[in-house]
Design an enzyme around this catalytic site. Structure first.
Site, PDB file in Angstrom:
ATOM      1  N   LYS A  25       0.839  -1.216   0.000  1.00  0.00           N
ATOM      2  CA  LYS A  25       0.000   0.000   0.000  1.00  0.00           C
ATOM      3  C   LYS A  25       0.865   1.253   0.000  1.00  0.00           C
ATOM      4  CE  LYS A  25      -2.540   2.660   3.425  1.00  0.00           C
ATOM      5  NZ  LYS A  25      -1.382   3.382   3.992  1.00  0.00           N
ATOM      6  N   ASN A  26       1.881   1.280   0.839  1.00  0.00           N
ATOM      7  CA  ASN A  26       2.669   2.504   0.964  1.00  0.00           C
ATOM      8  C   ASN A  26       3.595   2.742  -0.220  1.00  0.00           C
ATOM      9  OD1 ASN A  26       1.389   2.972   3.316  1.00  0.00           O
ATOM     10  ND2 ASN A  26       3.153   2.614   4.654  1.00  0.00           N
ATOM     11  N   CYS A 119      -5.937  13.428  11.688  1.00  0.00           N
ATOM     12  CA  CYS A 119      -6.382  12.112  11.239  1.00  0.00           C
ATOM     13  C   CYS A 119      -6.384  11.185  12.430  1.00  0.00           C
ATOM     14  CB  CYS A 119      -5.489  11.582  10.143  1.00  0.00           C
ATOM     15  SG  CYS A 119      -3.944  10.987  10.790  1.00  0.00           S
ATOM     16  N   ARG A 124      -1.250  15.447  11.830  1.00  0.00           N
ATOM     17  CA  ARG A 124      -0.161  15.045  10.941  1.00  0.00           C
ATOM     18  C   ARG A 124       0.169  16.224  10.058  1.00  0.00           C
ATOM     19  NH1 ARG A 124      -1.607   8.975   8.885  1.00  0.00           N
ATOM     20  NH2 ARG A 124       0.476   8.847   8.022  1.00  0.00           N
ATOM     21  N   ASP A 310       4.004   0.977  12.039  1.00  0.00           N
ATOM     22  CA  ASP A 310       2.831   0.289  11.495  1.00  0.00           C
ATOM     23  C   ASP A 310       2.664  -1.141  12.035  1.00  0.00           C
ATOM     24  OD1 ASP A 310       2.194   2.542  10.085  1.00  0.00           O
ATOM     25  OD2 ASP A 310       2.817   1.787   8.132  1.00  0.00           O
ATOM     26  N   ARG A 402      -8.610  -0.132   3.888  1.00  0.00           N
ATOM     27  CA  ARG A 402      -7.676   0.805   3.256  1.00  0.00           C
ATOM     28  C   ARG A 402      -6.322   0.173   2.985  1.00  0.00           C
ATOM     29  NH1 ARG A 402      -8.313   6.461   6.375  1.00  0.00           N
ATOM     30  NH2 ARG A 402      -6.761   7.011   4.851  1.00  0.00           N
TER      31      ARG A 402
END
Ligand code: UD1
Length: 423
Positions: A25-26, A119, A124, A310, A402
């Site tokens: 994803k990143n 968020c 952020r 994460d 997500r």
């Protein structure tokens, strides 16, 4: 997907079997952003099916790109980029939309977007992104929450030093610098593997970049980028999450399609807790937990190559069942313990204050109704629910979707009793 679904997990089954790791994803999000800079078609393989990827494709379409998905391949044709703004609802939907700032500015000389507010992980800010772009000649105004960034004279290379190795800022600077006039020298750059992936793609498109993956990156601006084809790197965080599921349930997994050299920080913690990991060649990792879990040494989240923030939440779920006391220090984000009260509902013993959380291992967890408040915290709830006795229900799946491609199908394939139902 949405808030109208929940996961129902009947815990206590071992997670075991063979899994293939999804694309990162990143990495895919900044790669889709990079496609904006390409005069023609970018073909990206191994793209995970995620709501954040759908949102990125909607941003691309809004800019005038043609974006087509076929299985794991997304083709972006950016021959006729006609706009330079990102609609407010897409900025709100996905904070990582800020990733498009550098590429839209590089391609069109202007970018208008709404300020990404707070968020799930606390405030952020994007001050590092903006001050770097200013150093490259961008003029920035902010009115009524709308950021208007333009480069009237075009972007120019600069010597930039980040006060913190922000992943997003490093990516935005890379994207802005590849077609800027002159050379950019970026100091204290983020060293995450995803940075290398983006640099490798850009280089394939004709960019001149050296040093990605180290603390200093040199980018020599080129006139334009050309079409190319690329495969998104494997998702080390999704891989780590599934290892945590196996660790929590006393299972064993053979992961394929992973890069274990990017996973050493959390693999060594899991090994210190009584798990075994064995890397084969060809992206395969055998992992098992046959012994009882013991508390690891203090886990302190750090920029890469340190322990990834994460994975903090998923591994915390494993420590709830480990003998002894585990201590976490979250140094990257200021509000990243929102999973703690949910884990406590399962019977975990955790105290969190500020950046520190202390977990006293318990003998068992028992099923409960849980709510995910953010992506990785949501994955932690699944990890713990798989190991808990009885039934758990997890809502807030919009966060989990997500970042995890078909998480319940993946886990079911590995022996979990998990299903997605409409509320
Ligand atoms: C990326 C990852 C996210 C991961 C994080 C840290 C993506 C899409 N997301 O997020 O999964 O958890 O890296 O590894 O790749 N900061 C500032 N000013 C700035 C930028 C950042 O103060 O201009 C602060 C942030 O508030 C945060 C810290 O720096 O406290 C780290 O942020 P950053 O590395 O930028 O993370 P993201 O790119 O947002």
């Amino acid at each position: 997907m949405n808030n109208s679904q929940k996961l129902v997990i009947s815990g206590g089954r071992k997670i075991e079997g063979e899994l293939t790791v999804q694309g990162a994803k990143n990495s895919v999000l900044p790669l889709l952003s990079a496609a904006v800079l390409v005069h023609g078609e970018s073909v990206l393989h191994n793209c995970p099916q995620l709501t954040d990827v759908d949102a990125a494709c909607r941003i691309l379409s809004g800019l005038g790109c043609r974006c087509v998905r076929s299985g794991g391949t997304i083709t972006v044709n950016a021959s006729s980029v006609s706009r330079s703004d990102i609609p407010d609802e897409l900025m709100r939907e996905m904070r990582s939309s800020i990733m498009f700032l550098g590429s839209i500015l590089g391609r069109t000389g202007r970018c208008r977007l709404s300020f990404p507010g707070g968020c799930e992980l606390g405030a952020r800010p994007i001050d590092l992104h903006l001050s770097a772009l200013k150093q490259m000649g961008a003029v920035i105004t902010e009115e009524h929450g709308i950021l208007d960034v333009s480069a009237p004279q075009g972007l120019k290379g600069a010597r930039i030093t980040l006060s913190f190795p922000s992943v997003g800022a490093t990516e935005n600077i890379l994207l802005a610098a590849v077609t800027a006039r002159g050379t950019t020298e970026l100091h204290n750059a983020a060293r995450e593997p995803e940075i290398c992936d983006i640099a490798d793609f850009l280089i394939k498109c004709g960019a001149r970049i050296s040093g990605a993956g180290s603390g200093v990156i040199y980018i020599e601006g080129v006139e334009r980028l050309y079409p190319s084809e690329y495969s998104v790197m494997p998702d080390r965080i999704a891989a780590g999450t599934y290892l945590c599921c196996a660790a929590a349930t006393g299972g064993e997994l053979l992961l394929s399609g992973c890069r274990t050299e990017n996973m050493t920080a959390f693999l060594s913690v899991l090994e210190s807790m009584g798990c075994r990991g064995y890397a084969y060649g060809g992206g395969k990792l055998y992992f098992s937990r046959k012994r009882k879990l013991i508390a690891p040494p203090t886990i302190r989240t750090m920029p890469y190559p340190g322990f990834p923030t994460d994975i903090q939440a998923p591994i915390m779920s494993v420590t709830t069942l480990a003998e002894g006391t585990s201590v976490f220090v979250e140094t990257i984000f200021d509000n990243r313990y929102r999973h703690v009260p949910e884990l406590v509902r399962l019977g975990a013993s955790i105290k969190a204050e500020g950046r520190v959380a202390v977990v006293e291992g318990v003998k068992r967890l028992t099923g409960a109704k849980l709510c995910a408040h953010e992506l990785r915290g949501g994955a932690a709830l699944i990890t713990a629910a798989l190991a808990a006795e009885g039934i758990s229900e997890i809502t807030g799946l919009n966060y989990i979707d997500r970042g995890y491609d078909g998480i319940e199908a993946v886990l079911r394939q590995a022996g979990a009793d998990i299903k997605r139902v409409n509320v």
